[in-house]
Design a protein around this motif. Structure first.
Motif, PDB file in Angstrom:
ATOM      1  N   GLN A 117     -37.344  53.569  13.099  1.00  0.00           N
ATOM      2  CA  GLN A 117     -38.865  53.356  13.466  1.00  0.00           C
ATOM      3  C   GLN A 117     -38.771  55.191  14.008  1.00  0.00           C
ATOM      4  N   GLY A 118     -38.392  56.263  12.565  1.00  0.00           N
ATOM      5  CA  GLY A 118     -38.651  57.698  12.230  1.00  0.00           C
ATOM      6  C   GLY A 118     -39.971  58.034  11.345  1.00  0.00           C
ATOM      7  N   ASN A 119     -39.948  59.477  11.320  1.00  0.00           N
ATOM      8  CA  ASN A 119     -40.778  60.392  10.696  1.00  0.00           C
ATOM      9  C   ASN A 119     -40.014  60.938   9.766  1.00  0.00           C
ATOM     10  N   TYR A 120     -41.022  60.872   8.745  1.00  0.00           N
ATOM     11  CA  TYR A 120     -40.802  62.132   7.648  1.00  0.00           C
ATOM     12  C   TYR A 120     -39.207  61.657   6.954  1.00  0.00           C
ATOM     13  N   HIS A 121     -39.623  60.271   6.576  1.00  0.00           N
ATOM     14  CA  HIS A 121     -38.577  60.087   6.399  1.00  0.00           C
ATOM     15  C   HIS A 121     -38.019  60.792   4.187  1.00  0.00           C
ATOM     16  N   LEU A 122     -38.058  62.089   4.021  1.00  0.00           N
ATOM     17  CA  LEU A 122     -38.030  62.071   3.079  1.00  0.00           C
ATOM     18  C   LEU A 122     -36.976  61.712   1.659  1.00  0.00           C
ATOM     19  N   TYR A 123     -35.412  62.144   2.830  1.00  0.00           N
ATOM     20  CA  TYR A 123     -34.690  62.113   1.623  1.00  0.00           C
ATOM     21  C   TYR A 123     -33.723  61.302   2.545  1.00  0.00           C
ATOM     22  N   SER A 124     -32.987  59.843   1.985  1.00  0.00           N
ATOM     23  CA  SER A 124     -32.210  58.973   2.538  1.00  0.00           C
ATOM     24  C   SER A 124     -30.988  58.372   1.773  1.00  0.00           C
ATOM     25  N   TRP A 125     -30.003  58.380   3.070  1.00  0.00           N
ATOM     26  CA  TRP A 125     -28.840  57.393   1.901  1.00  0.00           C
ATOM     27  C   TRP A 125     -28.577  56.145   2.635  1.00  0.00           C
ATOM     28  N   PHE A 126     -28.007  54.858   1.507  1.00  0.00           N
ATOM     29  CA  PHE A 126     -27.915  53.865   2.489  1.00  0.00           C
ATOM     30  C   PHE A 126     -26.841  52.918   1.112  1.00  0.00           C
ATOM     31  N   SER A 127     -25.978  52.587   2.591  1.00  0.00           N
ATOM     32  CA  SER A 127     -24.910  52.045   1.833  1.00  0.00           C
ATOM     33  C   SER A 127     -24.667  50.564   1.947  1.00  0.00           C
ATOM     34  N   ASN A 128     -23.909  49.868   1.142  1.00  0.00           N
ATOM     35  CA  ASN A 128     -23.259  48.604   2.015  1.00  0.00           C
ATOM     36  C   ASN A 128     -21.996  48.602   0.658  1.00  0.00           C
ATOM     37  N   SER A 129     -21.194  47.128   1.018  1.00  0.00           N
ATOM     38  CA  SER A 129     -20.185  46.742  -0.079  1.00  0.00           C
ATOM     39  C   SER A 129     -20.476  45.342  -0.594  1.00  0.00           C
ATOM     40  N   PHE A 130     -20.062  44.886  -1.365  1.00  0.00           N
ATOM     41  CA  PHE A 130     -20.226  43.399  -1.788  1.00  0.00           C
ATOM     42  C   PHE A 130     -18.859  43.439  -2.848  1.00  0.00           C
ATOM     43  N   LYS A 131     -18.621  41.293  -2.833  1.00  0.00           N
ATOM     44  CA  LYS A 131     -17.921  41.374  -3.535  1.00  0.00           C
ATOM     45  C   LYS A 131     -18.797  40.028  -4.414  1.00  0.00           C
ATOM     46  N   VAL A 132     -18.023  40.785  -5.506  1.00  0.00           N
ATOM     47  CA  VAL A 132     -18.472  38.869  -7.151  1.00  0.00           C
ATOM     48  C   VAL A 132     -17.338  38.401  -7.107  1.00  0.00           C
ATOM     49  N   PRO A 133     -18.446  36.784  -6.988  1.00  0.00           N
ATOM     50  CA  PRO A 133     -18.005  35.819  -6.699  1.00  0.00           C
ATOM     51  C   PRO A 133     -16.407  35.840  -8.351  1.00  0.00           C
ATOM     52  N   ALA A 134     -15.560  35.178  -7.522  1.00  0.00           N
ATOM     53  CA  ALA A 134     -14.571  34.738  -9.083  1.00  0.00           C
ATOM     54  C   ALA A 134     -15.435  34.217 -10.465  1.00  0.00           C
ATOM     55  N   ASN A 135     -16.274  33.083 -10.095  1.00  0.00           N
ATOM     56  CA  ASN A 135     -16.285  32.117 -11.390  1.00  0.00           C
ATOM     57  C   ASN A 135     -18.083  33.045 -11.844  1.00  0.00           C
ATOM     58  N   TRP A 136     -17.912  34.612 -11.520  1.00  0.00           N
ATOM     59  CA  TRP A 136     -18.944  35.074 -12.128  1.00  0.00           C
ATOM     60  C   TRP A 136     -17.965  36.115 -12.943  1.00  0.00           C
ATOM     61  N   ASN A 137     -17.129  35.930 -13.446  1.00  0.00           N
ATOM     62  CA  ASN A 137     -16.047  37.055 -14.270  1.00  0.00           C
ATOM     63  C   ASN A 137     -16.544  37.035 -15.634  1.00  0.00           C
ATOM     64  N   GLY A 138     -16.924  38.019 -15.920  1.00  0.00           N
ATOM     65  CA  GLY A 138     -17.027  37.664 -17.753  1.00  0.00           C
ATOM     66  C   GLY A 138     -18.553  37.170 -17.957  1.00  0.00           C
ATOM     67  N   GLN A 139     -19.308  37.732 -17.383  1.00  0.00           N
ATOM     68  CA  GLN A 139     -20.518  37.794 -16.976  1.00  0.00           C
ATOM     69  C   GLN A 139     -21.474  39.328 -16.477  1.00  0.00           C
ATOM     70  N   GLN A 140     -22.485  39.282 -17.578  1.00  0.00           N
ATOM     71  CA  GLN A 140     -22.693  40.627 -16.930  1.00  0.00           C
ATOM     72  C   GLN A 140     -22.904  40.861 -15.289  1.00  0.00           C
ATOM     73  N   ILE A 141     -23.370  41.830 -14.121  1.00  0.00           N
ATOM     74  CA  ILE A 141     -23.792  41.628 -13.289  1.00  0.00           C
ATOM     75  C   ILE A 141     -24.869  42.127 -12.681  1.00  0.00           C
ATOM     76  N   LEU A 142     -26.072  41.633 -12.047  1.00  0.00           N
ATOM     77  CA  LEU A 142     -26.839  42.491 -12.210  1.00  0.00           C
ATOM     78  C   LEU A 142     -27.139  42.496 -10.753  1.00  0.00           C
ATOM     79  N   LEU A 143     -27.840  44.171 -10.457  1.00  0.00           N
ATOM     80  CA  LEU A 143     -28.434  44.726  -9.241  1.00  0.00           C
ATOM     81  C   LEU A 143     -29.611  44.366  -8.930  1.00  0.00           C
ATOM     82  N   ASN A 144     -30.095  43.875  -8.541  1.00  0.00           N
ATOM     83  CA  ASN A 144     -31.999  44.111  -8.901  1.00  0.00           C
ATOM     84  C   ASN A 144     -32.777  44.558  -6.821  1.00  0.00           C
ATOM     85  N   PHE A 145     -33.429  44.936  -7.202  1.00  0.00           N
ATOM     86  CA  PHE A 145     -34.025  46.114  -5.640  1.00  0.00           C
ATOM     87  C   PHE A 145     -35.812  45.202  -5.854  1.00  0.00           C
TER      88      PHE A 145
END
Length: 646
Positions: A117-145
């Motif tokens: 709840q701030g103001n003037y957020h002209l530049y920002s960093w965001f971070s997270n981490s994720f783990k891909v399920p084993a049954n996705w191996n061999g497929q394309q991994i698509l990250l969507n926003f």
């Protein structure tokens, strides 16, 4: 100031469309590092009934309803956030670092829901981490926003993976080459959101760093859902579906292998029964027919489920059979739905929320507004210079609400002071105008398969509209080439030079719709196009502080409202007079639709059917239902005649 009683609406149940729910590993997908400042909901200047329901698992629904995959992970939840000082910081990403604060994603950094709840957020960093399920191996991994406002640079495991510009549109980054199978993967996003700072002229709608009356608190950051999905090497990237009143289904299946042709199978379902199956080529338009389809309309919003298969890829979608066009009825150019004149009556829908700013706190909250409109008898909603999460348009499809979709405006009604002490209206330069056109194309391409969308709007009231020449003509032609199945309102209000399908007047408070009279701040009715009252009403009624955006600067602008009515009874009386005047213009002249301002109050504006917190409804429900029905009856009396289509 008196405390007004709340009117409780009976809400309509939406017709659901079957969708895949995804796997159950979504909670294991998010493992943020420890941050010093833990997430906590901040108290906004005003709350809604859904503020406390947001929690830390927001927007769990699959976010792209017309192209759904079964293997997906929702990455919404608690991320880390850090303010950045300049664009140059994008060249030195804080890999492996604690960013210091926790933030809820999706959210606007200016909102209480974000925890910032701030103001003037002209530049920002965001971070997270994720783990891909084993049954996705061999497929394309698509990250969507779903949407990031305004520019997003995406890094995965220390490498730049993608970039996107445009604050209202979804984008996908193929992160396959960056992902480490079986391990935690670091996701880092740098966001630049200039809004109306410096000399930036970008699509911002009503966002501003200096809120005042009709311009509001901006939204910065990752404000729509983030999700992962698995797909084969050649996968579907976009699905264009249009089904018309004659049963013809028009399909284009775009793929990641854009220069190749692959066999595609399309299956249309009605309540589980297959009604049509057809095969065609990818990356090329093709057509097939469904016999005697049940048509989609506001009175009967019938939808059909659609399955699309291409090689190892399969997506779920839906469509509705309807045709939107224009034609001459009794000598008047009218909008037509399924070959018949439809009087389009809706509200100006800003899509702002006191707790979430640009993002509703929950899907339930978002749909509440639409059900309220539908219950009163509105058949249309004008999405005003903003683009919503795609679940909004699905809800309109299901409820039966036509959508007039605006393109977000370029830096509206602002000027700069020149060195010679004169002022100059801020308009786009050549490069900024090209970018506006590109994003207009993205808007159309990403939303043209929703049956409810009836009209595209290019410019609102001259905001960002160049007048030294008339770019709306070229932009209108471009939109019609991308989507020939809909109408285009090239300039809603103000600078109308004859482009598009509508002769659109804005006037407060009373209407001037398709009439032989007009005000000098609008344009005379052009009988070669559809007469539309693109905005009118705007009647204000002040309320007690518990229903107001509790920011003094906003409260100070309430007296700028077009008209203030001292009691709720007088507000309804004045509303009745305005609607009766519109009805008279439907009977006498060439009025084919109207847009009432507006669905809810927003910050310093108090002219909504509901207050900004959605806790108080001003409308006399019986009166409004009767007045709206009278508009439809008057239009029907004018429309029962032979017609010629255009």
């Amino acid at each position: 100031m008196q405390l007004l009683r709340s009117i409780v609406f009976s809400l309509l149940a939406a017709t659901s469309v079957a969708v895949p729910r995804g796997d159950d590993s979504r909670h294991q997908a998010i493992q943020p590092r420890s941050a010093n400042a833990k997430y906590a909901l901040k108290e906004p200047p005003l709350t809604t009934p859904w503020t406390d329901k947001v929690g830390t698992d927001p927007w769990p629904e699959y976010p792209r309803p017309q192209m759904q995959r079964s293997q997906w992970q929702n990455l919404n939840g608690i991320w880390q956030y850090r303010n950045a000082s300049s664009l140059a910081e994008a060249q030195n990403p804080p890999f492996g670092q604690d960013l210091g604060q926790e933030v809820l994603i999706p959210s606007c950094l200016e909102s209480g829901i974000s925890g910032i709840q701030g103001n003037y957020h002209l530049y920002s960093w965001f971070s997270n981490s994720f783990k891909v399920p084993a049954n996705w191996n061999g497929q394309q991994i698509l990250l969507n926003f779903g949407a990031v406002d305004y520019e997003a640079t995406v890094f995965v495991n220390g490498k730049q993976a993608g970039f996107n510009r445009g604050g209202y549109f979804r984008f996908t980054v193929d992160v396959t080459q960056f992902v480490k199978p079986g391990q935690q993967n670091e996701l880092l996003v740098f966001v630049h959101d200039p809004t109306d700072s410096e000399d930036y002229v970008i699509p911002i709608g009503k966002q501003t760093h200096h809120p005042s009356h009709i311009f509001y608190t901006p939204c910065s950051g990752i404000w729509q859902t983030v999700w992962l999905e698995a797909a084969p090497a050649n996968y579907i990237t976009q699905l264009d579906l249009d089904a018309n009143m004659n049963g013809q289904v028009n399909v284009t299946v775009h793929t990641s292998a854009a220069n190749t042709t692959t066999n595609v199978q399309v299956i249309v379902h009605d309540n589980g029964d297959v009604v049509a199956t057809h095969r065609g080529p990818s990356n090329q338009p093709f057509q097939f027919n469904v016999e005697s389809p049940k048509l989609w309309s506001p009175d009967s919003p019938k939808l059909y489920n659609v399955t699309v298969k291409m090689g190892k890829d399969q997506v779920q979608s839906y469509t509705g059979f309807r045709t939107i066009s224009k034609g001459t009825v009794n000598g008047v150019v009218r909008p037509l739905l399924n070959g018949e004149f439809i009087f389009m009556f809706g509200t100006l829908d800003q899509g702002f929320w006191p707790d979430g700013i640009y993002l509703p706190p929950t899907k339930e909250a978002m749909v509440y507004d639409l059900k309220m409109l539908k219950n009163l008898g509105f058949n249309t909603v004008r999405k005003h210079i903003k683009v919503e999460p795609q679940l909004f348009y699905q809800a309109c499809d299901e409820l039966g609400l036509l959508v007039i979709q605006d393109m977000p405006s370029l830096r509206p009604l602002q000027s700069r002071r020149l060195s010679d002490c004169t002022t100059q209206t801020i308009l786009p330069d050549a490069a900024q105008q090209v970018e506006f056109g590109r994003q207009l194309e993205v808007l159309v391409n990403q939303h043209k398969s929703f049956p409810s969308i009836a009209t595209w709007v290019v410019y609102n009231e001259g905001w960002g509209q160049i007048t030294s020449y008339y770019p709306e003509f070229e932009l209108t032609d471009r939109v019609k080439q991308l989507d020939p199945t809909r109408l285009v309102d090239s300039t809603t209000g103000w600078f109308d030079h004859g482009a598009g399908d509508f002769s659109d007047n804005h006037h407060y408070a009373n209407p001037q719709c398709g009439s032989p009279f007009y005000s000098t701040d609008s344009s005379p009715y052009d009988d070669t196009r559809i007469g539309l009252q693109g905005e009118f009403g705007g009647l204000g009624n002040n309320v007690s502080i518990e229903h107001l955006w509790n920011v003094q600067a906003a409260i100070n602008t309430i007296n700028q409202t077009y008209e203030l009515d001292q009691t709720i009874e007088i507000w309804n009386y004045r509303s009745h007079i305005m609607l009766a005047e519109l009805e008279d213009q439907v009977k006498r002249f060439s009025c084919s639709g109207g847009i009432w301002t507006q669905t809810t109050d927003v910050e310093g504006e108090v002219n909504g059917l509901m207050t900004y917190d959605r806790r108080l409804a001003r409308v006399d429900e019986a009166q409004w239902k009767a007045d709206i029905q009278a508009l439809y009856d008057a239009a029907a009396a004018r429309g029962n005649a032979t017609m010629s289509t255009h």
